[in-house]
Design a protein around this motif. Sequence first.
Motif, PDB file in Angstrom:
ATOM      1  N   UNK A   2     -23.369 -14.267  10.913  1.00  0.00           N
ATOM      2  CA  UNK A   2     -22.711 -13.576  12.005  1.00  0.00           C
ATOM      3  C   UNK A   2     -21.304 -13.185  11.562  1.00  0.00           C
ATOM      4  N   UNK A   3     -20.729 -12.256  12.280  1.00  0.00           N
ATOM      5  CA  UNK A   3     -19.395 -11.771  11.956  1.00  0.00           C
ATOM      6  C   UNK A   3     -18.436 -12.013  13.117  1.00  0.00           C
ATOM      7  N   UNK A   4     -17.169 -11.938  12.834  1.00  0.00           N
ATOM      8  CA  UNK A   4     -16.154 -12.059  13.878  1.00  0.00           C
ATOM      9  C   UNK A   4     -16.394 -10.947  14.896  1.00  0.00           C
ATOM     10  N   UNK A  19     -14.778 -15.860  17.251  1.00  0.00           N
ATOM     11  CA  UNK A  19     -13.382 -15.433  17.105  1.00  0.00           C
ATOM     12  C   UNK A  19     -12.906 -15.482  15.667  1.00  0.00           C
ATOM     13  N   UNK A  20     -13.439 -16.449  14.902  1.00  0.00           N
ATOM     14  CA  UNK A  20     -13.001 -16.570  13.519  1.00  0.00           C
ATOM     15  C   UNK A  20     -14.020 -17.387  12.726  1.00  0.00           C
ATOM     16  N   UNK A  35     -15.975 -20.238  14.722  1.00  0.00           N
ATOM     17  CA  UNK A  35     -15.200 -20.678  15.872  1.00  0.00           C
ATOM     18  C   UNK A  35     -15.526 -19.708  17.002  1.00  0.00           C
ATOM     19  N   UNK A  36     -16.193 -20.263  18.023  1.00  0.00           N
ATOM     20  CA  UNK A  36     -16.641 -19.451  19.163  1.00  0.00           C
ATOM     21  C   UNK A  36     -15.769 -19.713  20.374  1.00  0.00           C
ATOM     22  N   UNK A  37     -15.452 -18.648  21.087  1.00  0.00           N
ATOM     23  CA  UNK A  37     -14.796 -18.791  22.382  1.00  0.00           C
ATOM     24  C   UNK A  37     -15.864 -18.602  23.443  1.00  0.00           C
ATOM     25  N   UNK A  59     -28.105 -14.099  18.493  1.00  0.00           N
ATOM     26  CA  UNK A  59     -27.337 -13.034  19.141  1.00  0.00           C
ATOM     27  C   UNK A  59     -27.644 -12.987  20.631  1.00  0.00           C
ATOM     28  N   UNK A  60     -26.668 -12.525  21.406  1.00  0.00           N
ATOM     29  CA  UNK A  60     -26.873 -12.286  22.835  1.00  0.00           C
ATOM     30  C   UNK A  60     -27.921 -11.177  22.962  1.00  0.00           C
ATOM     31  N   UNK A  61     -28.768 -11.275  23.974  1.00  0.00           N
ATOM     32  CA  UNK A  61     -29.844 -10.301  24.159  1.00  0.00           C
ATOM     33  C   UNK A  61     -29.291  -8.927  24.532  1.00  0.00           C
TER      34      UNK A  61
END
Length: 162
Positions: A2-4, A19-20, A35-37, A59-61
Motif C-alpha cells: 500500500x502507499x501513503x 499517513x506514513x 501508520x494509519x489514521x 483496500x476500502x471497497x
Amino acid sequence: MFNIGDKVVYPMHGAGVIESIEEKEILGKRQKYYVMRMPIGDMKVMVPMKNVESIGLREVVDESTVERVLERMRTQDVNDTTNWNRRYRANLDKMKSGDIYEVADVVRSLMLREEEKGLSTGERKMLDNAKQILISELALARNLKEEQAFELIDHIVITRDA
C-alpha cells in the motif's frame, strides 16, 4: 503493498488512511510499519508491513460494492440461531473475516434483534463495534461524515429503504 494516502480496512478495527510508512525499533526488532489514521475515534494504528497478509489489511471497497452491501442489508433475511452462544461466535467469526458483507450482516441482524427482543450486554458491545467498523468503511468509500454514515445504516435497516 500500500502507499501513503491509500484507504484501507484493518479487520476488527475499521477503515483508515495510511499517513506514513515508518521504520521503528520495537522490542529490539527494526521493521517497517504502515501508520494509519482511523478517522472514526481519531486513532492512529501501526501495522507491521510484514504482517499485512495475515492481518487481512485490504483496500476500502468501491462504490459499486457499497451499493451491493446496502442492497443486501435492505433485503437479506435474518437466519439467526436462538442459541446466544452460537450466534455470538458466528457473528465474531464474521467480523474477524474483515469482509464488508459479513460485517454488514452482523450489523443488520443485531440491529433487527435489538429492535425485536433487545440485546445482551455482549451483543450490544458487538453491535457497537460492528457498526463502527462498517461505518468507518462506508464513510471513507463514499466520503461521508460519520453521522451521515450512521444515519444511512439506521435508515436502511430500520425502514429497509434508502
